[in-house]
Design a protein around this motif. Structure first.
Motif, PDB file in Angstrom:
ATOM      1  N   THR B  41       0.474  -1.130   0.074  1.00  0.00           N
ATOM      2  CA  THR B  41      -0.014   0.188  -0.596  1.00  0.00           C
ATOM      3  C   THR B  41       1.014   1.033  -0.004  1.00  0.00           C
ATOM      4  O   THR B  41       1.731   0.928   0.943  1.00  0.00           O
ATOM      5  CB  THR B  41      -1.223   0.139   1.754  1.00  0.00           C
ATOM      6  OG1 THR B  41      -1.615  -1.196   1.183  1.00  0.00           O
ATOM      7  CG2 THR B  41      -1.253   1.007   0.835  1.00  0.00           C
ATOM      8  N   GLY B  43       0.968   5.907  -0.027  1.00  0.00           N
ATOM      9  CA  GLY B  43       0.552   6.862   0.064  1.00  0.00           C
ATOM     10  C   GLY B  43       0.903   8.256  -0.582  1.00  0.00           C
ATOM     11  O   GLY B  43       2.157   7.565  -0.807  1.00  0.00           O
ATOM     12  N   VAL B  75      -3.351   4.535  -2.032  1.00  0.00           N
ATOM     13  CA  VAL B  75      -4.187   5.910  -1.315  1.00  0.00           C
ATOM     14  C   VAL B  75      -3.601   7.161  -1.435  1.00  0.00           C
ATOM     15  O   VAL B  75      -2.546   7.843  -1.425  1.00  0.00           O
ATOM     16  CB  VAL B  75      -4.573   5.399   0.356  1.00  0.00           C
ATOM     17  CG1 VAL B  75      -5.508   4.431  -0.082  1.00  0.00           C
ATOM     18  CG2 VAL B  75      -2.840   5.398   0.841  1.00  0.00           C
ATOM     19  N   GLU B  76      -4.410   8.679  -1.757  1.00  0.00           N
ATOM     20  CA  GLU B  76      -4.472   9.588  -1.943  1.00  0.00           C
ATOM     21  C   GLU B  76      -4.622  10.450  -1.487  1.00  0.00           C
ATOM     22  O   GLU B  76      -6.608  10.424  -0.968  1.00  0.00           O
ATOM     23  CB  GLU B  76      -4.584   9.848  -3.532  1.00  0.00           C
ATOM     24  CG  GLU B  76      -3.402   9.163  -4.049  1.00  0.00           C
ATOM     25  CD  GLU B  76      -4.198   9.239  -5.918  1.00  0.00           C
ATOM     26  OE1 GLU B  76      -4.971   9.163  -6.329  1.00  0.00           O
ATOM     27  OE2 GLU B  76      -3.245  10.141  -6.714  1.00  0.00           O
ATOM     28  N   GLU B  77      -4.144  11.290  -1.090  1.00  0.00           N
ATOM     29  CA  GLU B  77      -4.853  13.106  -0.059  1.00  0.00           C
ATOM     30  C   GLU B  77      -4.405  14.026  -0.643  1.00  0.00           C
ATOM     31  O   GLU B  77      -3.014  14.211  -0.581  1.00  0.00           O
ATOM     32  CB  GLU B  77      -4.762  12.615   1.526  1.00  0.00           C
ATOM     33  CG  GLU B  77      -6.044  13.451   2.452  1.00  0.00           C
ATOM     34  CD  GLU B  77      -6.157  12.790   3.515  1.00  0.00           C
ATOM     35  OE1 GLU B  77      -5.501  11.925   4.257  1.00  0.00           O
ATOM     36  OE2 GLU B  77      -5.961  13.995   4.416  1.00  0.00           O
ATOM     37  N   MET B  93      -2.122   7.395   6.747  1.00  0.00           N
ATOM     38  CA  MET B  93      -2.255   6.212   6.195  1.00  0.00           C
ATOM     39  C   MET B  93      -1.672   4.602   6.980  1.00  0.00           C
ATOM     40  O   MET B  93      -1.713   3.816   6.335  1.00  0.00           O
ATOM     41  CB  MET B  93      -1.298   6.967   5.071  1.00  0.00           C
ATOM     42  CG  MET B  93      -2.390   7.718   4.196  1.00  0.00           C
ATOM     43  SD  MET B  93      -0.957   8.871   3.105  1.00  0.00           S
ATOM     44  CE  MET B  93      -2.349   9.248   1.874  1.00  0.00           C
ATOM     45  N   ASP B  97      -4.530   2.405   6.936  1.00  0.00           N
ATOM     46  CA  ASP B  97      -4.405   2.077   5.291  1.00  0.00           C
ATOM     47  C   ASP B  97      -3.189   1.138   5.370  1.00  0.00           C
ATOM     48  O   ASP B  97      -3.271   0.466   4.424  1.00  0.00           O
ATOM     49  CB  ASP B  97      -4.419   2.990   4.602  1.00  0.00           C
ATOM     50  CG  ASP B  97      -5.249   4.270   4.776  1.00  0.00           C
ATOM     51  OD1 ASP B  97      -6.791   3.929   4.443  1.00  0.00           O
ATOM     52  OD2 ASP B  97      -5.394   5.486   4.309  1.00  0.00           O
ATOM     53  N   ALA B  99      -0.351   1.909   4.703  1.00  0.00           N
ATOM     54  CA  ALA B  99       0.664   2.195   3.591  1.00  0.00           C
ATOM     55  C   ALA B  99       1.726   2.020   4.520  1.00  0.00           C
ATOM     56  O   ALA B  99       2.596   1.961   5.426  1.00  0.00           O
ATOM     57  CB  ALA B  99       0.268   4.181   3.985  1.00  0.00           C
ATOM     58  N   LEU B 102       5.004   5.880   1.566  1.00  0.00           N
ATOM     59  CA  LEU B 102       4.394   7.413   1.964  1.00  0.00           C
ATOM     60  C   LEU B 102       5.381   8.341   0.476  1.00  0.00           C
ATOM     61  O   LEU B 102       6.720   8.156   0.322  1.00  0.00           O
ATOM     62  CB  LEU B 102       4.248   8.275   2.961  1.00  0.00           C
ATOM     63  CG  LEU B 102       3.959   7.334   3.911  1.00  0.00           C
ATOM     64  CD1 LEU B 102       3.279   7.871   5.415  1.00  0.00           C
ATOM     65  CD2 LEU B 102       2.591   7.178   2.882  1.00  0.00           C
TER      66      LEU B 102
ATOM     67  N   ARG C 333      -9.635   8.659   0.282  1.00  0.00           N
ATOM     68  CA  ARG C 333      -8.663   7.828   0.947  1.00  0.00           C
ATOM     69  C   ARG C 333      -9.985   6.744   0.389  1.00  0.00           C
ATOM     70  O   ARG C 333      -9.357   5.520  -1.026  1.00  0.00           O
ATOM     71  CB  ARG C 333      -7.816   7.438   1.833  1.00  0.00           C
ATOM     72  CG  ARG C 333      -6.581   8.017   1.431  1.00  0.00           C
ATOM     73  CD  ARG C 333      -5.921   8.735   2.747  1.00  0.00           C
ATOM     74  NE  ARG C 333      -5.703   7.945   3.777  1.00  0.00           N
ATOM     75  CZ  ARG C 333      -6.036   8.408   5.122  1.00  0.00           C
ATOM     76  NH1 ARG C 333      -5.801   9.589   4.983  1.00  0.00           N
ATOM     77  NH2 ARG C 333      -5.711   7.215   6.056  1.00  0.00           N
TER      78      ARG C 333
END
Lengths: 308, 376, 381
Positions: B41, B43, B75-77, B93, B97, B99, B102, C333
């Motif tokens: 994962t 980020g 995963v993105e922000e 994250m 999540d 992650a 990163l 997310r």
């Protein structure tokens, strides 16, 4: 492209050009807010309306390939935002300033959300009238290429000023703004008047946004406005709720804003942050000089929560 | 694909991605079969909106290139400010999540935010765009990567040098920091390689994203006679459109702006983050350590040029292509010995050329002779 | 004097501890909680409709708000960390509001407060790293921020300049001054691509609150909110301020020192925002740089209005905002929605909360005056 530069003459020209180019959104938003505030209500959320107007104008212009339909769409969207604000504030104990701030968040969020697919496409621009063809200098020609909305803004300034002073609509607006009780005694429902005034204010603010996205700078992205909407609301107080004052303040603000880039372009390169603050400093100085401690803000509607 | 350690920078390069170079050069061939088994994962954190036609979009497109790799969860922000918010986003994250790697892509994230989180989560890997990772000072699970995009601005400058009739070109810049100053200087030096009488006027807007001020700056430059414009701001859309609208030529930045400037578009310096990110992921999925100090230019596929526009003359094209070829060979110095700044001080010692890897460039604090502007 | 009657009745209510008094008091206190709860429910409901229109699951949204913002100790601390600066910037709006002033310039005071704190730290670092350093930074930050907003207050009182516009203008000017100095004389030459002041050493930074992963700024913010509440609700100065806020002319006729109150309260307001800047420097950034301009001053306006300018209410509202922001990241997310969704969520929630204020005084359950009225009616029958 002319091969010779203007040199120092570029600075006053840039201020003139900046006043014309940058001021238009301020003119529309502050005129709109003047109408709203004259009715005794304040809508601090016009920044959100401005950005939503910018987005909807750009989106509709992309979809229909007509910039004017874009402006129309922005006006309608702005009016809806105004109606919503006006409707909510009709209820007792609801604070109009706070609702404005919340609506700003809401408008920005919705504009960014719906505007995502329109960042990449290019929309047709609003037409401009080349008034500078008498000059051989391309710089002057460019400075005097004036957008139709700027001219509409000037006409609107004088018509609103005339309307407030000489028409029944203007009278109703002023009465409602100064005393709800007097309005009711005249058989006028203050809430209805304020609802319509806020809707009109929203529509005008959204046109300001349409100018940003469809003419200058002429692009839609989430950073298109740098607080013009909020500043324009403040300029209304500066202008003492007077449409001509709004126009003057907007021109001043636009012109002063051009000072920073223009000075750098002629080689005055130190301390540009301070030059960029020129519009704010200038506005503050004028504000201090023209205010008086003994009298209330002249022209302030009595019902306005902001100046009570 | 990744810059190999050069003698002058040995101390800064702990590991390189050389081992993964082959894999990255041919992403399609090796992807699914070899590394599919390792779920990972990743980020991505952006300081602005993901689609800004510029800096953030370039990274988001690079991230999107990873979606096709098997076993990768992205995963993105976006719009994460450089405050405690970004620290909490990284933590969230990692904790929520899962992650393991990163990419906080904004420069301002590095110190203190990335460093603080890296100390707290030693099992996660952090790779930061633009920072200057040093082995002695920073945790081992942090690294930095960046591209020598000033090579692209030099090539921009060549096309500008041929296109300019007024012999004056313009640059709209956000802030006078080394990464921006390198670009301004390279743009002028490229133009001067065509005609040494050319000058470059720079206007700093003071912010990374201020649409109206960028438009005003572009107009001011053109009013003063500049007829080719480029920029270094987060979203070059406004500058490109305004300049083209006034009839000036445009050199792009961050991404390809040819659709905005039409025939006025000469070329542009673009990021190619997809290559860089793919490379990191492949290495990690293969169970190898990923680089801590990763830099690359045109040669390494970190940076690319927009296709040349219609207005680029045959002479310009020839010189552009020849220079690009030398750069791809890896031995081209944009900043040559004896170079002076615009106050007359010698900033590159005589007889000592700075190729793109020269560590001195990372702390650039001057504008070269011929640039009209000031860094403070 | 509406304010006067109100305060005396509350005071007597707390003194005489009869059961019915206690009931009445409880009912009054519960009213805002119940109404806000209803409003948040309504806001979530509206936002769920928005999600349904997008084809996303409202259930997942509720789960994520819980998991990301409030449900676990980790997410709650996430909310606390994000709330910390808002506690103080909201005070910058709430205090002057009690005098009837609308100050929206907290962002500028925060910027300059942070800069002042970072600037005073530079010569002090050779002497001290601990408490004396923090106290000096705190004083520098609050004094600079305080003077900045007090200037707007003084302009209001002595020149009649509207404080809303002057504080907004001062914000832009303050940020320009900060940028000018951190890229100029106060710049650490080693801060290459992120112009900053000289950094604090690791032991010059605020630590975390015991047993928590939240920096001390959060505790300071809460203490300041409590102190501000005491000042407004429990002191004569606060009483005088509320009277002046209710009716300026009446206050002047009564001989209240309106000028001193205005300048004093605006100074205090700015001092809180300046302190927020100092905390950003000492607890988060380690130096003053452009990153401290993150919109905390503007978000504080919203917090203050949502809290109806009550310093104690600022605490839960700030945490609510922090939690929504924390959950917002997770929503982005997990649901694949852009950041703008969170703005829409915030807007919907806040409009709803503010709209529901109209319900105050409408429910008999929460309004003892209505009990008495009905009782009186029954007695009369």
């Amino acid at each position: 492209m002319e091969e010779t530069a203007l040199g120092l003459w570029g600075v006053p020209l840039a201020i003139l050009a900046g006043a014309i180019r940058v001021s238009t959104p301020f003119i529309f938003v502050s005129l709109g807010e003047t109408l709203t505030e004259r009715s005794g209500r304040i809508n601090l959320g016009l920044e959100g309306t401005l950005v939503f107007g910018a987005m909807s104008a750009y989106a509709v212009a992309v979809l229909t390939q007509s910039a004017w339909l874009g402006v129309l769409a922005a006006m309608m969207a702005g009016a809806v935002f105004g109606l919503l604000h006006g409707f909510i504030c009709k209820f007792p104990k609801v604070n109009d300033i706070a609702i404005g701030i919340a609506m700003m968040q809401f408008g920005l969020g919705l504009a960014f959300f719906l505007g995502k697919p329109f960042i990449q496409p290019v929309a047709p621009k609003l037409p401009a009238i080349p008034l500078g063809n008498w000059s051989s200098l391309p710089q002057v020609q460019a400075a005097l290429t004036i957008n139709v909305l700027f001219i509409v803004g000037l006409i609107l300034t004088f018509s609103i000023a005339w309307m407030l002073k000489n028409t029944r609509v203007g009278l109703i607006l002023r009465v409602v703004g100064d005393s709800s009780d007097a309005a009711r005694a005249m058989g006028i429902n203050p809430n209805t008047v304020r609802l319509l005034a806020t809707a009109a204010g929203g529509a005008l603010a959204a046109i300001g946004g349409a100018y940003l996205s469809l003419f200058y700078p002429g692009s839609w992205n989430e950073r298109i406005s740098s607080g013009q909407g909020l500043m324009a609301v403040a300029l209304v107080i500066f202008a003492r709720w007077n449409p001509k004052g709004c126009m003057f303040a907007s021109l001043l603000f636009g012109g002063a804003g051009a000072l920073g880039p223009a000075l750098q372009s002629v080689g005055v390169t130190q301390g540009y942050y301070l030059f960029y603050a020129a519009p704010y400093v200038l506005t503050l100085i004028i504000l201090i000089m023209t205010s008086s401690p003994t009298t209330r803000l002249s022209g302030a509607p009595e019902e306005l929560s902001l100046t009570k | 694909m990744i810059k190999l350690p050069s003698v002058s920078r040995r101390q800064f390069l702990q590991t390189t991605l050389a081992g993964a170079a082959a894999a990255a050069a041919t992403p399609g061939l090796l992807s699914s079969a070899a590394f599919a088994a390792t779920p990972l994962t990743i980020g991505f954190i952006y300081v602005g909106p993901k689609d800004d036609y510029g800096y953030n979009q370039a990274h988001a497109e690079g991230a999107a290139a990873l979606k096709s790799i098997e076993g990768i969860t992205l995963v993105e922000e976006e719009n994460v400010p450089e405050t405690v918010d970004v620290q909490k986003t990284m933590e969230s994250m990692i904790n929520l999540d899962g992650a393991k790697l990163l990419f906080p892509t904004s420069f301002g994230y590095f110190d203190p935010h990335v460093l603080a989180m890296a100390k707290k989560y030693p099992d996660a890997q952090f790779r930061h765009c633009g920072g200057l990772w040093t082995k002695e000072k920073h945790p081992a699970n942090v690294g930095s990567y960046f591209g020598y995009i000033h090579q692209g601005q030099y090539l921009n400058g060549i096309t500008a040098g041929y296109a300019s009739k007024s012999k004056k070109i313009g640059f709209v810049a956000a802030k006078p920091i080394p990464q921006v100053l390198q670009n301004i200087n390279a743009f002028l030096l490229g133009a001067r390689s065509v005609d040494p009488s050319i000058t470059c006027q720079v206007i700093f807007t003071g912010e990374w994203s201020l649409a109206v001020k960028e438009a005003e700056a572009t107009n001011a430059l053109i009013d003063q006679g500049a007829d080719v414009i480029t920029c270094h701001v987060d979203s070059p859309k406004v500058v490109a459109q305004t300049a083209a609208g006034r009839g000036a030529f445009v050199c792009g930045y961050h991404a390809n702006q040819s659709a905005l400037a039409g025939d006025k578009y000469l070329t542009g310096a673009e990021w190619a983050w997809g290559n860089v990110y793919t490379d990191f992921i492949k290495t990690m999925q293969a169970g190898k350590p990923i680089g801590n100090f990763v830099r690359g230019g045109l040669k390494d596929g970190f940076v690319k040029m927009s296709p040349l526009g219609k207005a680029v003359s045959a002479d310009a094209r020839a010189k552009f292509e020849a220079t690009q070829k030398t750069m791809l060979g890896g031995n081209f110095a944009v900043f040559k010995g004896g170079l002076k700044d615009n106050k007359g001080n010698v900033v590159v010692p005589a007889g000592k050329d700075y190729t793109e890897q020269a560590i001195e460039l990372e702390s650039m604090n001057y504008l070269v002779e011929g640039v009209i502007g000031s860094v403070a | 004097m509406a304010a006067e009657i109100d305060i005396s009745s509350v005071a007597s209510a707390t003194r005489r501890f009869t059961l019915s008094r206690l009931q009445e008091e409880l009912a009054r206190r519960l009213e805002p909680l119940a109404i806000t709860f209803l409003a948040i429910l309504a806001g979530m409901g509206l936002f769920s409709l928005f999600l349904l229109a997008l084809g996303k699951s409202p259930l997942q949204f509720v789960q994520l708000v819980y998991a990301g913002g409030f449900g676990t100790w980790f997410s709650l601390q996430n909310a606390f960390s994000r709330a910390a600066p808002l506690l103080l910037t909201a005070l910058c709006v709430a205090l002057p509001a009690r005098l009837g002033l609308t100050v929206i310039g907290g962002e500028g005071a925060l910027a300059l407060g942070g800069l002042g704190a970072a600037a005073i730290a530079v010569p002090m670092l050779s002497v001290s790293h601990g408490w004396p350093l923090w106290i000096a930074m705190g004083i520098a930050g609050s004094v600079v921020g305080g003077l900045w907003i007090a200037f707007a207050g003084a302009l209001k009182h002595y020149r009649g300049v509207n404080e809303t516009i002057s504080s907004l203008l001062l914000t832009y000017i303050g940020i320009a001054v900060m940028n000018h100095l951190i890229e100029g004389v106060l710049r650490d030459p080693a801060s290459l691509n992120k112009p900053s002041t000289f950094p604090l050493p690791a032991d010059g930074m605020f630590g975390k609150i015991w047993g928590m992963d939240v920096h001390w700024g959060f505790a300071i913010g809460i203490i300041c909110c409590v102190l501000a509440w005491v000042l407004i609700e429990r002191t004569t100065i606060g009483f005088a301020a509320r009277v002046s806020g209710g009716n300026l002319r009446a206050a002047q006729i009564q001989g209240l020192p309106v000028g001193k109150l205005i300048v004093g309260f605006t100074f205090l307001a700015g001092a809180f925002a300046g302190l927020a800047g100092m905390i950003e420097v000492a607890a988060v950034q380690g130096s003053a740089n452009g990153s401290i301009i993150a919109g905390y001053g503007y978000t504080g306006i919203l917090v203050a209005f949502l809290a109806r300018h009550n310093p104690l209410a600022i605490i839960p509202v700030s945490i609510l905002l922090g939690g929504v922001a924390a959950a917002g990241g997770l929503i982005q997310r997990r649901m694949g929605l852009p950041d703008a969704t969170v703005l829409v969520l915030q807007g919907t929630l806040f409009i709803s909360v503010l709209f529901f204020e109209t319900l105050y005084g409408r429910f008999k359950l929460f309004n003892p005056e209505m009990w008495r009225k009905t009782r009186a009616g029954k007695d009369g029958e």
